[in-house]
Design an enzyme around this catalytic site. Structure first.
Site, PDB file in Angstrom:
ATOM      1  N   GLU A   1      -7.902   6.457  -4.300  1.00  0.00           N
ATOM      2  CA  GLU A   1      -7.527   5.110  -3.835  1.00  0.00           C
ATOM      3  C   GLU A   1      -8.411   4.734  -2.665  1.00  0.00           C
ATOM      4  O   GLU A   1      -8.686   5.556  -1.793  1.00  0.00           O
ATOM      5  CB  GLU A   1      -6.075   5.048  -3.314  1.00  0.00           C
ATOM      6  CG  GLU A   1      -4.977   5.207  -4.298  1.00  0.00           C
ATOM      7  CD  GLU A   1      -3.598   5.101  -3.626  1.00  0.00           C
ATOM      8  OE1 GLU A   1      -3.482   4.416  -2.578  1.00  0.00           O
ATOM      9  OE2 GLU A   1      -2.645   5.708  -4.137  1.00  0.00           O
TER      10      GLU A   1
ATOM     11  N   GLU B   1       0.941  -6.705  -5.599  1.00  0.00           N
ATOM     12  CA  GLU B   1       2.235  -6.262  -6.105  1.00  0.00           C
ATOM     13  C   GLU B   1       3.330  -6.816  -5.186  1.00  0.00           C
ATOM     14  O   GLU B   1       3.556  -6.297  -4.093  1.00  0.00           O
ATOM     15  CB  GLU B   1       2.292  -4.732  -6.160  1.00  0.00           C
ATOM     16  CG  GLU B   1       1.290  -4.143  -7.144  1.00  0.00           C
ATOM     17  CD  GLU B   1       1.267  -2.633  -7.116  1.00  0.00           C
ATOM     18  OE1 GLU B   1       2.216  -2.005  -7.626  1.00  0.00           O
ATOM     19  OE2 GLU B   1       0.298  -2.080  -6.564  1.00  0.00           O
TER      20      GLU B   1
ATOM     21  N   LYS C   1       6.196  -4.465  -3.772  1.00  0.00           N
ATOM     22  CA  LYS C   1       5.875  -3.205  -3.113  1.00  0.00           C
ATOM     23  C   LYS C   1       6.515  -3.172  -1.731  1.00  0.00           C
ATOM     24  O   LYS C   1       6.442  -4.151  -0.978  1.00  0.00           O
ATOM     25  CB  LYS C   1       4.363  -3.037  -3.004  1.00  0.00           C
ATOM     26  CG  LYS C   1       3.962  -1.634  -2.610  1.00  0.00           C
ATOM     27  CD  LYS C   1       2.464  -1.434  -2.682  1.00  0.00           C
ATOM     28  CE  LYS C   1       2.130   0.008  -2.312  1.00  0.00           C
ATOM     29  NZ  LYS C   1       0.676   0.231  -2.227  1.00  0.00           N
TER      30      LYS C   1
ATOM     31  N   GLU D   1       0.825  -4.606   2.402  1.00  0.00           N
ATOM     32  CA  GLU D   1       0.908  -3.750   1.219  1.00  0.00           C
ATOM     33  C   GLU D   1       0.962  -4.562  -0.077  1.00  0.00           C
ATOM     34  O   GLU D   1       0.642  -4.051  -1.151  1.00  0.00           O
ATOM     35  CB  GLU D   1       2.136  -2.850   1.301  1.00  0.00           C
ATOM     36  CG  GLU D   1       2.049  -1.761   2.351  1.00  0.00           C
ATOM     37  CD  GLU D   1       1.095  -0.647   1.956  1.00  0.00           C
ATOM     38  OE1 GLU D   1       0.821  -0.499   0.747  1.00  0.00           O
ATOM     39  OE2 GLU D   1       0.612   0.064   2.854  1.00  0.00           O
TER      40      GLU D   1
END
Length: 336
Positions: free
Chosen positions: A264, A313, A316, A322
């Protein structure tokens, strides 16, 4: 809003003319903590159109694995942390998991690696309860793969820089005393099974954690010169320094032979300090074309790197940033 026009992967019809060598080492992380994303088949088609041929998923959702059949996309398949205890408890649990999630798809899904757990750390209260289960789960998964005739699939776990007790200068990289009893046996497993070390590397978090000493340009690959001198090596960007700190730590723990895959890395476009569209574009652009060059410690050794993430997202948890790491909007329009 005017969309920035850069995307690391051009349309497949243009690949033979425009795809740079660096793009060959990059894939995407496909997270699904959202209620507004395209269907799995649509996501796979998007990746194929854009020439994205490597993907990491965080859990074995059948709809995703079905969509990947025949796609040619190389896959890192994740085992969620919440499943580790069950898989560590008995070999039969791992055998059943492998049958359901690997054997069922292995004939036409290119499963390259199983990532058993993500960022588990014995010194992190949020994940410490899983630490005792990571290695036995890896061992049971490995045995189940071999029994199924799929021993070529690598077994690893994705680690974060939190395990490092020292990372500056990079040559002094070492796992912390609190993490060594956890990670050293895992490194031995990786070496013995000819596997690879998966590292989640985020210069963004290092920068916002200490913006005075970790300058934005150093985190974004835009420093005009060397920032950190470390013996024979000079570091012009933080990404290289973080990766080489992992290499140094692995050497001290008996993992000199291991390669690192960046499982990642990303930069948010909103929701926090330095989280802007322009900064995210700069980071992803520079990262994609940098990873083919290797690092000062291992020059010319390309780093397979998985960009986090394919989409924002919106469900999340955690800080607002985030929810803004996506390369694409939910309607499949590229951000950059």
């Amino acid at each position: 809003m005017t969309l920035l026009c850069f995307l690391p992967w051009p349309d497949r019809e243009m690949v033979q003319y425009t795809k740079k060598p660096g793009a060959q080492s990059t894939g995407v992380c496909y997270g699904t903590l959202a209620d507004n994303l395209p269907s799995a088949p649509e996501v796979v088609q998007l990746c194929q159109r854009r020439g994205i041929d490597k993907m990491r998923i965080f859990d074995p959702k059948p709809e995703t694995l079905e969509a990947l059949r025949g796609s040619g996309i190389r896959l890192i398949l994740g085992v969620p942390n919440v499943n580790l205890q069950a898989l560590a408890s008995t070999p039969n649990a791992a055998t059943d998991w492998v049958k359901s999630n690997v054997v069922t798809y292995a004939s036409d899904v290119d499963i390259w690696c199983i990532a058993v757990g993500n960022e588990v750390s014995p010194i992190n209260g949020a994940t410490s309860q899983f630490a005792q289960y990571v290695l036995p789960a890896m061992q049971n998964i490995q045995s189940a793969l071999v029994a199924a005739g799929l021993g070529q699939i690598k077994v690893s776990t994705a680690s974060s820089a939190e395990l490092l007790g020292s990372s500056y200068p990079p040559s002094q990289g070492a796992f912390s005393d609190g993490a060594s009893s956890f990670i050293d046996p895992i490194i031995g497993f990786l070496v013995n099974n000819n596997s690879t070390f998966l590292a989640n590397v985020y210069p963004y978090f290092a920068h916002i954690g200490d913006p005075v000493n970790v300058q934005l340009s150093y985190a974004l690959f835009t420093s005009p010169g060397v920032v950190v001198h470390d013996g024979q090596y000079g570091y012009q960007n933080l990404f290289d320094a973080m990766v080489d700190a992992f290499y140094a730590a692995l050497e001290k723990a008996g993992g000199t032979a291991l390669d690192i895959v960046i499982s990642e890395s990303g930069w948010p476009s909103d929701g926090g300090v330095a989280a802007t569209m322009e900064n995210a574009k700069t980071y992803y652009t520079n990262l994609v074309y940098h990873v083919m060059r290797g690092t000062p410690k291992r020059p010319e050794k390309a780093l397979d790197t998985y960009l986090f993430a394919l989409f924002d997202e919106n469900q999340k948890p955690g800080p607002e940033s985030e929810r803004h790491f996506g390369l694409f909007f939910p309607n499949e329009v590229p951000k950059y």
